[in-house]
Design an enzyme around this catalytic site. Structure first.
Site: not given
Ligand code: NAD
Length: 342
Positions: A137, A139, A167
């Site tokens: 991210t 962030e 992260k």
């Molecule tokens: P999300 O919270 O919607 O989904 C996360 C998924 O990971 C879920 O399906 C959850 O069940 C799974 N998970 C959590 N802990 C776990 C574990 N211990 N083992 C296996 N699975 C596990 O998140 P998202 O918004 O889809 O984000 C996905 C990635 O992208 C993350 O790494 C996040 O940091 C990054 N990201 C998100 C955004 C955003 O705006 N949403 C922006 C930049 C980066």
């Protein structure tokens, strides 16, 4: 990667992971092995259109579980990894940091170690074609004050929340496994995503669901914090493009130049809802009447904004979705399929 490859995706039942899987299954010939713990944030409905596909495999696994990760690597023998599993909600990280340390840091470490062991068993040619893509991210860079500045790939890390610190730590682990063990890795940093199937804990779905329920739309502080938004399908395509064409050891920032203050964004969503769903509850005349300001979140970053010129120039990726049309599509998707979860 013209032939079918096996791509191991962690966190594929989440908001972004499911968009990546839909894209890969529908637009490419590759196979996907989705490993996900199915926490409260997962939404299998987001995978309904691909779950019966013969090229899609699902295993309910915690990335902190090393024996299970070893089994997955041995059983499926993937050609690439896209690591998205994480705890992702900043507010939760303030109240319950432990699970962020566990999944985002220990989980990434455990996955890297399982990957390292598996990588040793590959042929030279498979090693040369392997890529472990770590999805992170913007962030991790902290906040921007000067309105002309953008985060670039060389901006220093300055995380401000337990989420962004966890992260940032995982990014450092990935980088060091590349430098120390020569494991092929790439890191991406994306800005805030929006689109269908996002959990209601996040700003845009929470605004939509509260508005439709006639509940207060709560905005932290004065609502002047600036976020830079990308449509989730544009992010999914960017991640695939990095996996296929990115340079090992590099970092790519991914954004779509859609900066908006939170208050302007919320007012836009209210206007779209006024147009598409004017069935007001609780005596309001317009959805914006539900807006209420509440005390700011601790450590709330003022502004994030990404410079994505590197990925555009080097990989030819471009975001396709305009912000206003993407927001409208998002609202319509939520209205049509009651995708609001949580
Ligand atoms: P999300 O919270 O919607 O989904 C996360 C998924 O990971 C879920 O399906 C959850 O069940 C799974 N998970 C959590 N802990 C776990 C574990 N211990 N083992 C296996 N699975 C596990 O998140 P998202 O918004 O889809 O984000 C996905 C990635 O992208 C993350 O790494 C996040 O940091 C990054 N990201 C998100 C955004 C955003 O705006 N949403 C922006 C930049 C980066």
């Amino acid at each position: 990667m013209s032939n079918s490859k096996k791509i191991l995706i962690t966190g594929g039942a989440g908001f972004i992971g499911s968009a990546v899987i839909r894209y890969i299954i529908e637009q490419t010939v590759h196979q996907v092995i989705n490993i996900d713990k199915l926490t409260y944030a997962a939404n299998l409905q987001a995978l309904a259109e691909v779950s019966d596909n013969k090229r899609y495999f699902f295993e309910k696994i915690d990335i902190c579980n090393r024996p299970e990760l070893d089994r997955i690597f041995q059983q499926y023998r993937p050609d690439a990894v896209m690591h998205l599993a994480a705890e992702s909600h900043v507010d939760c990280s303030i109240n319950h940091p432990h699970v962020f340390i566990e999944t985002n840091i220990v989980g990434t470490y455990t996955l890297l170690e399982a990957y390292r062991c598996y990588f040793d068993t590959l042929t030279t040619s498979a090693k040369n074609n392997f890529c472990f893509l770590h999805v992170s991210t913007d962030e991790v860079y902290g906040e921007l004050q000067n309105s002309n500045h953008l985060f670039t790939e060389s901006t220093s890390y300055a995380p401000n929340s337990p989420y962004s610190a966890s992260k940032a730590s995982s990014d450092h682990l990935v980088r060091s496994w590349y430098k120390t063990y020569d494991l092929p890795t790439i890191i991406t940093h994306s800005t805030n995503n929006y689109g269908p199937f996002q959990h209601t804990e996040k700003l845009i779905p929470s605004v939509i669901s509260n508005a439709l329920a006639g509940k207060p739309i709560l905005i932290y502080g004065n609502g002047r914090q600036i976020r830079d938004w990308i449509y989730v399908e544009d992010h999914a395509k960017a991640l695939y493009s990095v996996l296929i064409n990115g340079k090992i050891g590099e970092t790519y920032n991914i954004g779509a130049n859609n900066e908006s203050t939170n208050i302007v964004l919320v007012e836009k969503l209210c206007k779209i809802l006024d147009e598409l769903a004017p069935q007001y509850k609780n005596g309001i005349i317009k959805y914006r009447d539900l807006i209420q300001f509440v005390s700011d979140r601790p450590g709330h970053d003022y502004r994030y904004a990404i410079d994505s010129s590197k990925i555009k120039k080097e990989l030819g990726w471009q975001p396709q979705e305009e912000f206003d049309s993407g927001l409208k599509k998002t609202v319509i998707a939520y209205l049509n399929s009651k995708q609001i979860i949580g």
